[in-house]
Structure formats: structure tokens, C-alpha cells
Design a protein around this motif. Structure first.
Motif, short mmCIF file in Angstrom:
data_model
loop_
_atom_site.label_atom_id
_atom_site.label_comp_id
_atom_site.label_asym_id
_atom_site.label_seq_id
_atom_site.Cartn_x
_atom_site.Cartn_y
_atom_site.Cartn_z
N VAL A 142 0.83 -1.20 0.00
CA VAL A 142 0.00 0.00 0.00
C VAL A 142 0.87 1.25 0.00
O VAL A 142 0.59 2.23 -0.71
CB VAL A 142 -0.94 -0.01 1.22
CG1 VAL A 142 -1.70 1.31 1.34
CG2 VAL A 142 -1.91 -1.18 1.14
N LEU A 143 1.97 1.22 0.76
CA LEU A 143 2.88 2.37 0.79
C LEU A 143 3.52 2.60 -0.56
O LEU A 143 3.68 3.74 -1.01
CB LEU A 143 3.95 2.15 1.85
CG LEU A 143 3.50 1.91 3.29
CD1 LEU A 143 4.70 1.87 4.23
CD2 LEU A 143 2.50 2.96 3.74
N GLY A 144 3.93 1.51 -1.22
CA GLY A 144 4.52 1.64 -2.55
C GLY A 144 3.56 2.25 -3.54
O GLY A 144 3.94 3.08 -4.38
N ALA A 145 2.28 1.86 -3.46
CA ALA A 145 1.27 2.42 -4.34
C ALA A 145 1.02 3.89 -4.03
O ALA A 145 0.91 4.73 -4.93
CB ALA A 145 -0.03 1.62 -4.21
N TYR A 146 0.93 4.22 -2.75
CA TYR A 146 0.68 5.60 -2.33
C TYR A 146 1.80 6.51 -2.83
O TYR A 146 1.54 7.63 -3.28
CB TYR A 146 0.59 5.65 -0.81
CG TYR A 146 0.08 6.97 -0.24
CD1 TYR A 146 -1.22 7.08 0.22
CD2 TYR A 146 0.91 8.08 -0.14
CE1 TYR A 146 -1.70 8.28 0.76
CE2 TYR A 146 0.45 9.28 0.38
CZ TYR A 146 -0.86 9.37 0.83
OH TYR A 146 -1.32 10.56 1.36
N VAL A 177 8.80 10.98 3.17
CA VAL A 177 8.46 10.06 4.27
C VAL A 177 8.55 8.61 3.83
O VAL A 177 9.22 7.79 4.47
CB VAL A 177 7.05 10.36 4.79
CG1 VAL A 177 6.63 9.33 5.84
CG2 VAL A 177 6.98 11.76 5.39
N LEU A 178 7.92 8.28 2.71
CA LEU A 178 7.89 6.89 2.27
C LEU A 178 9.19 6.48 1.59
O LEU A 178 9.61 5.32 1.69
CB LEU A 178 6.70 6.67 1.33
CG LEU A 178 5.33 6.93 1.97
CD1 LEU A 178 4.20 6.69 0.97
CD2 LEU A 178 5.14 6.08 3.21
N GLY A 179 9.83 7.42 0.90
CA GLY A 179 11.13 7.11 0.32
C GLY A 179 12.15 6.81 1.38
O GLY A 179 12.93 5.84 1.27
N LEU A 180 12.15 7.61 2.44
CA LEU A 180 13.07 7.37 3.56
C LEU A 180 12.73 6.06 4.25
O LEU A 180 13.63 5.31 4.63
CB LEU A 180 12.99 8.54 4.54
CG LEU A 180 13.89 8.46 5.78
CD1 LEU A 180 15.36 8.40 5.37
CD2 LEU A 180 13.65 9.66 6.70
N TRP A 181 11.45 5.78 4.41
CA TRP A 181 11.03 4.51 5.03
C TRP A 181 11.57 3.33 4.24
O TRP A 181 12.10 2.37 4.82
CB TRP A 181 9.50 4.45 5.09
CG TRP A 181 8.97 3.20 5.71
CD1 TRP A 181 8.70 2.98 7.03
CD2 TRP A 181 8.66 1.97 5.03
NE1 TRP A 181 8.23 1.69 7.21
CE2 TRP A 181 8.20 1.06 6.00
CE3 TRP A 181 8.71 1.56 3.70
CZ2 TRP A 181 7.80 -0.24 5.69
CZ3 TRP A 181 8.32 0.27 3.38
CH2 TRP A 181 7.87 -0.62 4.36
#
Length: 244
Positions: A142-146, A177-181
Motif C-alpha cells: 500500500v505504501l509503494g502504491a501511495y 516520508v515513504l522514500g526514507l522509510w
């Protein structure tokens, strides 16, 4: 620093996201209700054990076939913190992705990403007898899609300085945020021993990559990539000055 909300309201009701959260919470309460010993056994019966999946070991009186534990493991969690962290991420990011796909496609997407995450971990440790549990692999998808749909959406994060002096919240673009995650997951995976019990970082990586690759097939045709959120509109008539 961790996310607590996003500023990316979309019209619609994310029923599947809510249902997935409810299912995980219900399963956790079931786990908590088990007597001592039975709760540990449940991990081995319903968690994904790579060695069982690939046939090198067996579990006595297994209630599910090995492939079935790929699904059941997504709804189990190792503790309250594990559950709370996963459900927070699903709550923040799942609604927008669901609304971009539709309910049925989102549910299929979620399960497929969870399978991809689980198999990523299993193929790296095919003889392991440590049960893998948790929704984080599917949520990583879901994070990858977001990230590909809403990279410019604002994510509200809580910053906890060390030593603890003052808690602060501020907004950061989802891309950061998600790239760093994702980078943290890769680095953590490279720096940890996958054979030992702990966080399955490579399952997170596998789910995230699967989500990014599959989003083009699951999103509605009218939903663009790299969507720019609409600016927030303030009604001056409803605002009050600092004197209130």
C-alpha cells in the motif's frame, strides 16, 4: 519520527481498509484470549514457516495447508505495538489507495502484495522454522502504491527528539516520508541477520516493490500517477482571529 496522519482527503468511504483493520484487531484479541502455551502454538499453526512451505519440515496437526498460512499470517501480530504500528500505517495510507482502485481491486491488491512480501522473505530463508506473522508486508505494498499516486501529499509526522525534551509535529511530502522509510528497510535488511527472529525487513521491501509494480494494473483509469492534491480552501467567514 513517524507518521500520524496525512492531509490528503478524498471523497468516499474506505470500507475495505476499515474491515482489514477490524479483522486484524479481532484476530489479535483472539490470540490474547488463548491460554499460555496455546498462544505460542498459534504462531506455528497459522504463521508462515518457510521450511513448512517448502517441505523441509512439518507441523503436527496443522489446521491449514502450508499455502494457507501465507494468508492467515497476514492477520496475526506478535504484540500490541506490532499491531498498533501496522494499523496506524494502514489507516493513514490505505484509504486513499483503496479509493483510487475500488473496493474489490484494493482487497485483491492488498492480498497479492502480502503474498509477494511473504514469498520474498521465504525464498531468502527457505529452511527457516521461525513463523512469520504480521500485516506489514501487505501494508508495504500500500505504501509503494501511495508513493506513486500521491508523492506530493503532505504527511503529518511526530518528531521525538533524543533526549526527550519536546514533542513536535510537522508536515513532510509523502515522497520523503515513504522514500526514507523504504531506504531504512533496505539498509536494515542489509545490516541484520535474516536467519534470526526479528523484523522481516526483506518482506517489507518485497511488498513495497510489488505495490509499486502493480499499482498501474489496479488503479482506476481516471486516477493519474503523481497526483497533486487539491489546495485546501479556507472559508474566511468561519475563521476567528487570535483574540478568541
Amino acid at each position: 519520527m513517524f507518521p500520524i496522519s496525512d492531509d490528503n482527503a478524498e471523497p468516499g468511504t474506505p470500507i475495505v481498509t476499515w474491515a482489514l483493520i477490524a479483522a486484524c484487531v479481532a484476530v489479535f484479541f483472539w490470540q490474547a484470549s488463548l491460554p499460555p502455551g496455546a498462544d505460542e502454538l498459534a504462531f506455528y499453526q497459522f504463521g508462515l514457516i518457510p521450511g513448512v512451505l517448502f517441505g523441509s519440515v512439518t507441523v503436527a496437526d496443522a489446521p491449514l495447508p502450508a499455502w494457507g498460512t501465507i494468508i492467515s499470517s497476514m492477520f496475526m501480530h506478535g504484540g500490541f505495538a506490532h499491531l498498533a504500528g501496522n494499523m496506524l500505517y494502514l489507516w493513514i495510507f490505505g484509504d486513499n489507495v483503496e479509493l483510487a482502485m475500488g473496493r474489490v481491486r484494493f482487497l485483491v491488491f492488498y492480498i497479492v502484495c502480502g503474498i509477494a512480501a511473504t514469498l520474498t522473505h521465504a525464498f531468502l530463508v527457505p529452511g527457516s522454522t521461525i513463523p512469520l506473522v504480521g500485516a506489514s508486508g501487505a501494508i508495504s505494498g500500500v505504501l509503494g502504491a501511495y508513493l506513486l499516486l500521491y508523492p506530493r501529499a503532505r504527511v503529518r509526522v511526530l518528531f521525538i527528539p533524543f533526549p526527550l525534551i519536546l514533542l513536535r509535529t510537522f508536515y513532510i511530502p509523502a515522497l520523503i516520508v515513504l522514500g526514507l522509510w523504504f531506504v531504512i528497510q533496505v539498509l536494515s535488511g542489509l545490516g541484520s541477520d535474516i536467519e534470526e527472529a526479528g523484523v522481516a525487513f526483506w518482506a517489507h521491501v518485497g511488498g513495497f516493490v510489488a505495490g509499486g509494480l502493480l499499482i498501474g494494473f489496479f488503479k482506476r483509469p481516471d486516477v493519474p500517477f503523481f497526483h497533486k492534491p487539491a489546495p485546501r480552501v479556507f472559508d474566511g467567514r468561519s475563521e476567528r482571529g487570535p483574540w478568541r
